[in-house]
Scaffold this motif. Sequence first.
Motif, PDB file in Angstrom:
ATOM      1  N   ALA A 154       0.827  -1.210   0.000  1.00 17.16           N
ATOM      2  CA  ALA A 154       0.000   0.000   0.000  1.00 17.16           C
ATOM      3  C   ALA A 154       0.858   1.255   0.000  1.00 17.16           C
ATOM      4  O   ALA A 154       0.564   2.223  -0.719  1.00 17.16           O
ATOM      5  CB  ALA A 154      -0.928  -0.005   1.211  1.00 17.16           C
ATOM      6  N   LEU A 155       1.929   1.271   0.785  1.00 15.85           N
ATOM      7  CA  LEU A 155       2.799   2.442   0.848  1.00 15.85           C
ATOM      8  C   LEU A 155       3.506   2.682  -0.482  1.00 15.85           C
ATOM      9  O   LEU A 155       3.624   3.827  -0.944  1.00 15.85           O
ATOM     10  CB  LEU A 155       3.826   2.270   1.972  1.00 15.85           C
ATOM     11  CG  LEU A 155       3.256   2.320   3.393  1.00 15.85           C
ATOM     12  CD1 LEU A 155       4.343   1.984   4.417  1.00 15.85           C
ATOM     13  CD2 LEU A 155       2.656   3.684   3.693  1.00 15.85           C
ATOM     14  N   VAL A 156       3.981   1.620  -1.105  1.00 16.40           N
ATOM     15  CA  VAL A 156       4.633   1.758  -2.407  1.00 16.40           C
ATOM     16  C   VAL A 156       3.637   2.220  -3.458  1.00 16.40           C
ATOM     17  O   VAL A 156       3.904   3.148  -4.240  1.00 16.40           O
ATOM     18  CB  VAL A 156       5.275   0.418  -2.840  1.00 16.40           C
ATOM     19  CG1 VAL A 156       5.741   0.480  -4.293  1.00 16.40           C
ATOM     20  CG2 VAL A 156       6.459   0.085  -1.941  1.00 16.40           C
ATOM     21  N   PHE A 157       2.470   1.602  -3.465  1.00 21.94           N
ATOM     22  CA  PHE A 157       1.440   1.916  -4.458  1.00 21.94           C
ATOM     23  C   PHE A 157       0.971   3.368  -4.338  1.00 21.94           C
ATOM     24  O   PHE A 157       0.892   4.099  -5.327  1.00 21.94           O
ATOM     25  CB  PHE A 157       0.257   0.956  -4.284  1.00 21.94           C
ATOM     26  CG  PHE A 157      -0.761   1.038  -5.375  1.00 21.94           C
ATOM     27  CD1 PHE A 157      -0.515   0.476  -6.611  1.00 21.94           C
ATOM     28  CD2 PHE A 157      -1.974   1.675  -5.168  1.00 21.94           C
ATOM     29  CE1 PHE A 157      -1.461   0.544  -7.636  1.00 21.94           C
ATOM     30  CE2 PHE A 157      -2.925   1.753  -6.171  1.00 21.94           C
ATOM     31  CZ  PHE A 157      -2.657   1.190  -7.408  1.00 21.94           C
ATOM     32  N   THR A 158       0.668   3.795  -3.108  1.00 18.93           N
ATOM     33  CA  THR A 158       0.180   5.160  -2.912  1.00 18.93           C
ATOM     34  C   THR A 158       1.264   6.192  -3.172  1.00 18.93           C
ATOM     35  O   THR A 158       0.993   7.266  -3.709  1.00 18.93           O
ATOM     36  CB  THR A 158      -0.377   5.350  -1.485  1.00 18.93           C
ATOM     37  OG1 THR A 158       0.632   4.985  -0.526  1.00 18.93           O
ATOM     38  CG2 THR A 158      -1.610   4.488  -1.269  1.00 18.93           C
ATOM     39  N   GLY A 159       2.500   5.866  -2.781  1.00 23.39           N
ATOM     40  CA  GLY A 159       3.597   6.799  -3.035  1.00 23.39           C
ATOM     41  C   GLY A 159       3.810   7.035  -4.516  1.00 23.39           C
ATOM     42  O   GLY A 159       4.004   8.174  -4.967  1.00 23.39           O
ATOM     43  N   MET A 160       3.758   5.965  -5.300  1.00 20.80           N
ATOM     44  CA  MET A 160       3.923   6.095  -6.741  1.00 20.80           C
ATOM     45  C   MET A 160       2.738   6.815  -7.360  1.00 20.80           C
ATOM     46  O   MET A 160       2.904   7.661  -8.251  1.00 20.80           O
ATOM     47  CB  MET A 160       4.099   4.706  -7.362  1.00 20.80           C
ATOM     48  CG  MET A 160       5.378   4.009  -6.935  1.00 20.80           C
ATOM     49  SD  MET A 160       5.460   2.316  -7.545  1.00 20.80           S
ATOM     50  CE  MET A 160       5.478   2.591  -9.289  1.00 20.80           C
ATOM     51  N   ASP A 161       1.540   6.489  -6.900  1.00 22.14           N
ATOM     52  CA  ASP A 161       0.335   7.121  -7.441  1.00 22.14           C
ATOM     53  C   ASP A 161       0.368   8.627  -7.185  1.00 22.14           C
ATOM     54  O   ASP A 161       0.075   9.435  -8.081  1.00 22.14           O
ATOM     55  CB  ASP A 161      -0.907   6.499  -6.794  1.00 22.14           C
ATOM     56  CG  ASP A 161      -2.184   6.822  -7.555  1.00 22.14           C
ATOM     57  OD1 ASP A 161      -2.083   7.267  -8.721  1.00 22.14           O
ATOM     58  OD2 ASP A 161      -3.273   6.624  -7.001  1.00 22.14           O
ATOM     59  N   PHE A 162       0.740   9.022  -5.961  1.00 19.79           N
ATOM     60  CA  PHE A 162       0.815  10.440  -5.628  1.00 19.79           C
ATOM     61  C   PHE A 162       1.854  11.153  -6.488  1.00 19.79           C
ATOM     62  O   PHE A 162       1.610  12.263  -6.981  1.00 19.79           O
ATOM     63  CB  PHE A 162       1.155  10.614  -4.148  1.00 19.79           C
ATOM     64  CG  PHE A 162       1.194  12.047  -3.709  1.00 19.79           C
ATOM     65  CD1 PHE A 162       0.029  12.695  -3.325  1.00 19.79           C
ATOM     66  CD2 PHE A 162       2.388  12.755  -3.671  1.00 19.79           C
ATOM     67  CE1 PHE A 162       0.051  14.031  -2.918  1.00 19.79           C
ATOM     68  CE2 PHE A 162       2.426  14.080  -3.268  1.00 19.79           C
ATOM     69  CZ  PHE A 162       1.252  14.720  -2.889  1.00 19.79           C
ATOM     70  N   SER A 163       3.002  10.512  -6.690  1.00 18.08           N
ATOM     71  CA  SER A 163       4.071  11.126  -7.496  1.00 18.08           C
ATOM     72  C   SER A 163       3.639  11.340  -8.942  1.00 18.08           C
ATOM     73  O   SER A 163       3.900  12.395  -9.533  1.00 18.08           O
ATOM     74  CB  SER A 163       5.322  10.243  -7.452  1.00 18.08           C
ATOM     75  OG  SER A 163       5.815  10.112  -6.134  1.00 18.08           O
ATOM     76  N   ILE A 164       2.949  10.348  -9.516  1.00 20.47           N
ATOM     77  CA  ILE A 164       2.480  10.470 -10.899  1.00 20.47           C
ATOM     78  C   ILE A 164       1.429  11.573 -11.003  1.00 20.47           C
ATOM     79  O   ILE A 164       1.465  12.405 -11.927  1.00 20.47           O
ATOM     80  CB  ILE A 164       1.896   9.128 -11.396  1.00 20.47           C
ATOM     81  CG1 ILE A 164       2.995   8.059 -11.482  1.00 20.47           C
ATOM     82  CG2 ILE A 164       1.216   9.312 -12.750  1.00 20.47           C
ATOM     83  CD1 ILE A 164       4.071   8.353 -12.498  1.00 20.47           C
ATOM     84  N   MET A 165       0.492  11.607 -10.063  1.00 16.76           N
ATOM     85  CA  MET A 165      -0.531  12.656 -10.094  1.00 16.76           C
ATOM     86  C   MET A 165       0.085  14.033  -9.918  1.00 16.76           C
ATOM     87  O   MET A 165      -0.331  15.008 -10.571  1.00 16.76           O
ATOM     88  CB  MET A 165      -1.586  12.397  -9.006  1.00 16.76           C
ATOM     89  CG  MET A 165      -2.509  11.230  -9.302  1.00 16.76           C
ATOM     90  SD  MET A 165      -3.853  11.075  -8.081  1.00 16.76           S
ATOM     91  CE  MET A 165      -2.928  10.594  -6.624  1.00 16.76           C
ATOM     92  N   LEU A 166       1.086  14.133  -9.052  1.00 19.46           N
ATOM     93  CA  LEU A 166       1.755  15.414  -8.840  1.00 19.46           C
ATOM     94  C   LEU A 166       2.424  15.889 -10.121  1.00 19.46           C
ATOM     95  O   LEU A 166       2.365  17.071 -10.472  1.00 19.46           O
ATOM     96  CB  LEU A 166       2.784  15.279  -7.716  1.00 19.46           C
ATOM     97  CG  LEU A 166       3.481  16.566  -7.258  1.00 19.46           C
ATOM     98  CD1 LEU A 166       2.466  17.553  -6.695  1.00 19.46           C
ATOM     99  CD2 LEU A 166       4.548  16.229  -6.213  1.00 19.46           C
ATOM    100  N   ALA A 167       3.047  14.957 -10.845  1.00 21.76           N
ATOM    101  CA  ALA A 167       3.690  15.309 -12.113  1.00 21.76           C
ATOM    102  C   ALA A 167       2.664  15.815 -13.124  1.00 21.76           C
ATOM    103  O   ALA A 167       2.901  16.818 -13.817  1.00 21.76           O
ATOM    104  CB  ALA A 167       4.435  14.095 -12.669  1.00 21.76           C
ATOM    105  N   TYR A 168       1.518  15.147 -13.203  1.00 23.46           N
ATOM    106  CA  TYR A 168       0.475  15.585 -14.138  1.00 23.46           C
ATOM    107  C   TYR A 168      -0.095  16.941 -13.715  1.00 23.46           C
ATOM    108  O   TYR A 168      -0.430  17.773 -14.566  1.00 23.46           O
ATOM    109  CB  TYR A 168      -0.639  14.537 -14.217  1.00 23.46           C
ATOM    110  CG  TYR A 168      -0.380  13.465 -15.243  1.00 23.46           C
ATOM    111  CD1 TYR A 168      -0.887  13.566 -16.535  1.00 23.46           C
ATOM    112  CD2 TYR A 168       0.380  12.335 -14.940  1.00 23.46           C
ATOM    113  CE1 TYR A 168      -0.652  12.586 -17.480  1.00 23.46           C
ATOM    114  CE2 TYR A 168       0.628  11.349 -15.879  1.00 23.46           C
ATOM    115  CZ  TYR A 168       0.114  11.477 -17.152  1.00 23.46           C
ATOM    116  OH  TYR A 168       0.353  10.513 -18.096  1.00 23.46           O
TER     117      TYR A 168
END
Length: 210
Positions: A154-168
């Motif tokens: 969950a921590l890996v998944f959410t961290g990556m998801d947040f980073s991708i959304m932040l980039a967009y």
Amino acid sequence: MNTTTLLLFAAVALVAIATPGPTVLLALANGSRYGVRRSLPGMLGAVVSDFILVGAVALGLGALLAASEFWFSVLKWVGAVYLAWLGIRLLRSKGGLDLPADGAVSAEHGSRAIFMKSFLVAVTNPKGYLFCSALLPQFIDPAAAQVPQYLAIALVFTGMDFSIMLAYAFIGARAMRLLKASALRWVDRLCGGVLLGLAGSLAFYRRANT
């Protein structure tokens, strides 16, 4: 769960997350309409839904959706209607920074509303539950404690998801600074059209496709 397994999961998850989906498109649209800082609640809404998604899989709710036509259909149609509503709203957007002239923020454009939009889009998507139900158990060691493994995922998944959304969101905010309002309308219309398309695909989605 060892480091190699976690890295392998991260690589697989990155492909799934980086492919533009509803929450990523909302981050792009929010970035162009509100700027990065005011888009953060939307990203947090998606992150909260990610934790719920992983927790649901750990509890077996994904398997329940796979087995129950009724609950799968309920969640599917709620998600499809909500996506379509958001898509229509973006298609009707005037483009540009969406703030009143006096700087006041209405409830419709406040942090809570932005949070709830992304949260509801993610949490009502049955495809996410089915996808994670098929994917996550492959990286779980059944002989080891389950909770720490699902928490790490969950921590890996959410961290990556947040980073991708932040980039967009940064891309959207950058476009807001460089493009005219007429061009930004097309950013909203593009996101709205894709969201409508995703709503249609969700409406016709069947469990047999998983």
